[in-house]
Design a protein around this motif. Sequence first.
Motif, PDB file in Angstrom:
ATOM      1  N   ARG A 182       0.825  -1.206   0.000  1.00 48.99           N
ATOM      2  CA  ARG A 182       0.000   0.000   0.000  1.00 48.99           C
ATOM      3  C   ARG A 182       0.862   1.259   0.000  1.00 48.99           C
ATOM      4  NH1 ARG A 182      -4.994   0.428   4.105  1.00 48.99           N
ATOM      5  NH2 ARG A 182      -5.675  -1.248   2.710  1.00 48.99           N
ATOM      6  N   ARG A 183       1.951   1.248   0.743  1.00 43.34           N
ATOM      7  CA  ARG A 183       2.843   2.409   0.745  1.00 43.34           C
ATOM      8  C   ARG A 183       3.515   2.584  -0.613  1.00 43.34           C
ATOM      9  NH1 ARG A 183       5.604   0.954   6.585  1.00 43.34           N
ATOM     10  NH2 ARG A 183       3.855   1.647   7.891  1.00 43.34           N
ATOM     11  N   ARG A 184       3.898   1.483  -1.243  1.00 41.15           N
ATOM     12  CA  ARG A 184       4.506   1.588  -2.567  1.00 41.15           C
ATOM     13  C   ARG A 184       3.513   2.145  -3.576  1.00 41.15           C
ATOM     14  NH1 ARG A 184       6.048  -3.388  -3.128  1.00 41.15           N
ATOM     15  NH2 ARG A 184       4.144  -4.125  -4.139  1.00 41.15           N
ATOM     16  N   HIS A 185       2.273   1.688  -3.515  1.00 40.88           N
ATOM     17  CA  HIS A 185       1.258   2.171  -4.447  1.00 40.88           C
ATOM     18  C   HIS A 185       0.982   3.653  -4.215  1.00 40.88           C
ATOM     19  CE1 HIS A 185      -2.683   0.979  -6.692  1.00 40.88           C
ATOM     20  NE2 HIS A 185      -1.870   1.684  -7.425  1.00 40.88           N
ATOM     21  N   ASP A 186       0.976   4.090  -2.966  1.00 39.42           N
ATOM     22  CA  ASP A 186       0.753   5.502  -2.675  1.00 39.42           C
ATOM     23  C   ASP A 186       1.889   6.350  -3.226  1.00 39.42           C
ATOM     24  OD1 ASP A 186      -0.640   7.702  -1.107  1.00 39.42           O
ATOM     25  OD2 ASP A 186       1.329   7.728  -0.155  1.00 39.42           O
ATOM     26  N   TRP A 187       3.136   5.902  -3.064  1.00 42.05           N
ATOM     27  CA  TRP A 187       4.264   6.663  -3.612  1.00 42.05           C
ATOM     28  C   TRP A 187       4.212   6.693  -5.130  1.00 42.05           C
ATOM     29  CZ3 TRP A 187       8.215   5.440  -6.952  1.00 42.05           C
ATOM     30  CH2 TRP A 187       9.232   6.391  -7.067  1.00 42.05           C
ATOM     31  N   GLN A 188       3.839   5.601  -5.764  1.00 41.82           N
ATOM     32  CA  GLN A 188       3.749   5.577  -7.220  1.00 41.82           C
ATOM     33  C   GLN A 188       2.705   6.560  -7.727  1.00 41.82           C
ATOM     34  OE1 GLN A 188       3.045   1.342  -7.701  1.00 41.82           O
ATOM     35  NE2 GLN A 188       5.075   1.067  -8.587  1.00 41.82           N
ATOM     36  N   HIS A 189       1.570   6.649  -7.042  1.00 39.25           N
ATOM     37  CA  HIS A 189       0.542   7.609  -7.455  1.00 39.25           C
ATOM     38  C   HIS A 189       1.050   9.043  -7.323  1.00 39.25           C
ATOM     39  CE1 HIS A 189      -3.177   5.720  -8.688  1.00 39.25           C
ATOM     40  NE2 HIS A 189      -3.035   4.802  -7.769  1.00 39.25           N
ATOM     41  N   GLN A 190       1.714   9.355  -6.222  1.00 37.42           N
ATOM     42  CA  GLN A 190       2.208  10.718  -6.040  1.00 37.42           C
ATOM     43  C   GLN A 190       3.293  11.058  -7.056  1.00 37.42           C
ATOM     44  OE1 GLN A 190       3.208  11.766  -1.997  1.00 37.42           O
ATOM     45  NE2 GLN A 190       1.669  10.399  -1.137  1.00 37.42           N
ATOM     46  N   ALA A 191       4.222  10.125  -7.294  1.00 38.72           N
ATOM     47  CA  ALA A 191       5.317  10.405  -8.226  1.00 38.72           C
ATOM     48  C   ALA A 191       4.813  10.538  -9.661  1.00 38.72           C
ATOM     49  CB  ALA A 191       6.373   9.296  -8.135  1.00 38.72           C
ATOM     50  N   THR A 192       3.924   9.648 -10.093  1.00 34.88           N
ATOM     51  CA  THR A 192       3.417   9.718 -11.466  1.00 34.88           C
ATOM     52  C   THR A 192       2.531  10.934 -11.686  1.00 34.88           C
ATOM     53  OG1 THR A 192       1.635   8.198 -10.797  1.00 34.88           O
ATOM     54  CG2 THR A 192       3.581   7.248 -11.852  1.00 34.88           C
ATOM     55  N   THR A 193       1.768  11.340 -10.680  1.00 33.46           N
ATOM     56  CA  THR A 193       0.968  12.561 -10.815  1.00 33.46           C
ATOM     57  C   THR A 193       1.859  13.790 -10.981  1.00 33.46           C
ATOM     58  OG1 THR A 193      -0.816  11.603  -9.484  1.00 33.46           O
ATOM     59  CG2 THR A 193      -0.783  13.994  -9.711  1.00 33.46           C
ATOM     60  N   LYS A 194       2.948  13.845 -10.232  1.00 31.62           N
ATOM     61  CA  LYS A 194       3.888  14.959 -10.348  1.00 31.62           C
ATOM     62  C   LYS A 194       4.543  14.978 -11.728  1.00 31.62           C
ATOM     63  CE  LYS A 194       8.076  16.837  -8.202  1.00 31.62           C
ATOM     64  NZ  LYS A 194       9.075  16.633  -7.101  1.00 31.62           N
ATOM     65  N   LEU A 195       4.941  13.812 -12.226  1.00 32.80           N
ATOM     66  CA  LEU A 195       5.587  13.752 -13.529  1.00 32.80           C
ATOM     67  C   LEU A 195       4.615  14.107 -14.655  1.00 32.80           C
ATOM     68  CD1 LEU A 195       7.717  10.503 -13.101  1.00 32.80           C
ATOM     69  CD2 LEU A 195       8.523  12.857 -13.049  1.00 32.80           C
ATOM     70  N   ALA A 196       3.378  13.581 -14.569  1.00 34.08           N
ATOM     71  CA  ALA A 196       2.400  13.860 -15.610  1.00 34.08           C
ATOM     72  C   ALA A 196       1.986  15.322 -15.640  1.00 34.08           C
ATOM     73  CB  ALA A 196       1.170  12.966 -15.422  1.00 34.08           C
ATOM     74  N   SER A 197       2.041  15.985 -14.502  1.00 34.19           N
ATOM     75  CA  SER A 197       1.689  17.405 -14.463  1.00 34.19           C
ATOM     76  C   SER A 197       2.831  18.299 -14.929  1.00 34.19           C
ATOM     77  CB  SER A 197       1.279  17.798 -13.041  1.00 34.19           C
ATOM     78  OG  SER A 197       0.192  17.013 -12.583  1.00 34.19           O
ATOM     79  N   THR A 198       4.069  17.815 -14.835  1.00 33.36           N
ATOM     80  CA  THR A 198       5.228  18.645 -15.167  1.00 33.36           C
ATOM     81  C   THR A 198       5.660  18.489 -16.617  1.00 33.36           C
ATOM     82  OG1 THR A 198       5.978  18.432 -12.871  1.00 33.36           O
ATOM     83  CG2 THR A 198       7.579  19.220 -14.498  1.00 33.36           C
ATOM     84  N   TYR A 199       5.642  17.267 -17.135  1.00 32.65           N
ATOM     85  CA  TYR A 199       6.209  16.986 -18.451  1.00 32.65           C
ATOM     86  C   TYR A 199       5.110  16.635 -19.451  1.00 32.65           C
ATOM     87  CZ  TYR A 199      10.424  16.626 -15.613  1.00 32.65           C
ATOM     88  OH  TYR A 199      11.445  16.893 -14.751  1.00 32.65           O
ATOM     89  N   GLY A 200       5.309  17.053 -20.685  1.00 30.34           N
ATOM     90  CA  GLY A 200       4.352  16.760 -21.739  1.00 30.34           C
ATOM     91  C   GLY A 200       4.626  15.457 -22.451  1.00 30.34           C
ATOM     92  N   THR A 201       5.888  15.050 -22.535  1.00 32.57           N
ATOM     93  CA  THR A 201       6.274  13.798 -23.179  1.00 32.57           C
ATOM     94  C   THR A 201       7.246  13.073 -22.267  1.00 32.57           C
ATOM     95  OG1 THR A 201       6.040  14.778 -25.383  1.00 32.57           O
ATOM     96  CG2 THR A 201       7.286  12.735 -25.219  1.00 32.57           C
ATOM     97  N   VAL A 202       6.938  11.834 -21.983  1.00 35.06           N
ATOM     98  CA  VAL A 202       7.776  10.999 -21.126  1.00 35.06           C
ATOM     99  C   VAL A 202       8.215   9.790 -21.933  1.00 35.06           C
ATOM    100  CG1 VAL A 202       7.897   9.635 -19.019  1.00 35.06           C
ATOM    101  CG2 VAL A 202       6.612  11.774 -19.036  1.00 35.06           C
ATOM    102  N   VAL A 203       9.518   9.548 -21.966  1.00 36.54           N
ATOM    103  CA  VAL A 203      10.090   8.429 -22.708  1.00 36.54           C
ATOM    104  C   VAL A 203      10.604   7.405 -21.706  1.00 36.54           C
ATOM    105  CG1 VAL A 203      11.686   7.757 -24.529  1.00 36.54           C
ATOM    106  CG2 VAL A 203      10.793  10.087 -24.470  1.00 36.54           C
ATOM    107  N   VAL A 204      10.195   6.153 -21.866  1.00 40.94           N
ATOM    108  CA  VAL A 204      10.611   5.073 -20.975  1.00 40.94           C
ATOM    109  C   VAL A 204      11.140   3.913 -21.802  1.00 40.94           C
ATOM    110  CG1 VAL A 204       8.960   5.695 -19.167  1.00 40.94           C
ATOM    111  CG2 VAL A 204       8.295   4.073 -20.942  1.00 40.94           C
ATOM    112  N   GLU A 205      11.865   3.031 -21.133  1.00 41.91           N
ATOM    113  CA  GLU A 205      12.364   1.830 -21.782  1.00 41.91           C
ATOM    114  C   GLU A 205      11.260   0.790 -21.911  1.00 41.91           C
ATOM    115  OE1 GLU A 205      16.852   1.080 -20.488  1.00 41.91           O
ATOM    116  OE2 GLU A 205      15.532   1.429 -18.789  1.00 41.91           O
ATOM    117  N   ARG A 206      11.313   0.028 -22.968  1.00 43.78           N
ATOM    118  CA  ARG A 206      10.389  -1.089 -23.143  1.00 43.78           C
ATOM    119  C   ARG A 206      11.026  -2.324 -22.497  1.00 43.78           C
ATOM    120  NH1 ARG A 206      10.185  -0.943 -28.164  1.00 43.78           N
ATOM    121  NH2 ARG A 206       8.390   0.438 -28.475  1.00 43.78           N
ATOM    122  N   LEU A 207      10.813  -2.462 -21.187  1.00 41.00           N
ATOM    123  CA  LEU A 207      11.447  -3.530 -20.428  1.00 41.00           C
ATOM    124  C   LEU A 207      10.573  -4.782 -20.410  1.00 41.00           C
ATOM    125  CD1 LEU A 207      12.729  -1.524 -17.325  1.00 41.00           C
ATOM    126  CD2 LEU A 207      14.009  -2.146 -19.369  1.00 41.00           C
TER     127      LEU A 207
END
Length: 335
Positions: A182-207
């Motif tokens: 639950r703590r990991r999921h909460d941190w993931q939500h906060q981090a992804t919300t911050k990134l999605a609000s700041t950046y218009g294009t996000v590039v990730v590896e296809r792992l």
Amino acid sequence: MKAYVRAWKNCWEGRACAPEFKGRLRSRMSVDVPQGRDLAVTRLSRHVGQVRIPKVGVVRLRWSGPIPGVGRESGRVTGARLVKDVLGWHIVFRTEVEVGTPAQHPGPAVGIDRGVNVALALSDGNDQHHGPWLRPKEAERLLRLERKAARQRRARQPFERTSNRLHRTYDQIAGLRARAKRRRHDWQHQATTKLASTYGTVVVERLRITNMTRSAKGTTKQPGRNVRPKAGLNRAMLDEAHARTVELLEYKLTERGGQLLPVPAAYTSQTCSTCGHRDPASRAGIRFACTSCGWTGHADTNAAVNILNAAGLGRVRTWSPAPEGREASTTRRAT
């Protein structure tokens, strides 16, 4: 029956495999409420609400966030599902909300390298870190309970029924792990919300997480090497839940007018982001020191810049073979 018929339709149309029996011990207990007209969801205070569940009655719940269709929130509730896990009963509402097409996100582009030492390393240096999911006392208690469960399993005779004490130990272990999840999921939500609000294009590896966390045990004829260190690395990678991070980031970027671009992951950690020279010897742990131009820096940040370059949003490189196994590089600026 409705879900069962839908499962067979998905199988016949090639979207899924044939439905199988659900294991009682390998699945979460859940009860589905297919219609939302009789739920009568009401908010009583800031953190307390109530809902009318068929065959049960009015039940109070802890209000954890806004629900579309309740109070001043636009939308409507179309159904719910009651789920039981080791932390108790939870209710998940299915909602319907009309969302217009968002405007294009004006934010910059960024490359993200997902790892173990740095959870999310960004190409601009704005890395996202997190602490351990369990506190020191909780980690000690988890280790003590796992050792206790191992002793209780050794005391069992073959084909003997699991004792109530061992079941209780399993429940305590599951409770600590669910708290960490639950703590990991909460941190993931906060981090992804911050990134999605700041950046218009996000590039990730296809792992391919399944291939990356495959056991190194090998076979009897060809036993593997460094099995224990590889097992620890696999646990650390699975504990980060990188696939879920990408899923959360993808839909949040879409809601805000951004986009997620996956690129191949080959050689991003072995290539210098300054000169483009590729050499496995350049990386030593978290330090990257190019054997060609001498540039040094954090290995994860270097990989994040290469990920951004692979999408054509930074500096695009083309490599040509060089003698003695080395590679010459040319650099050009993307338009």
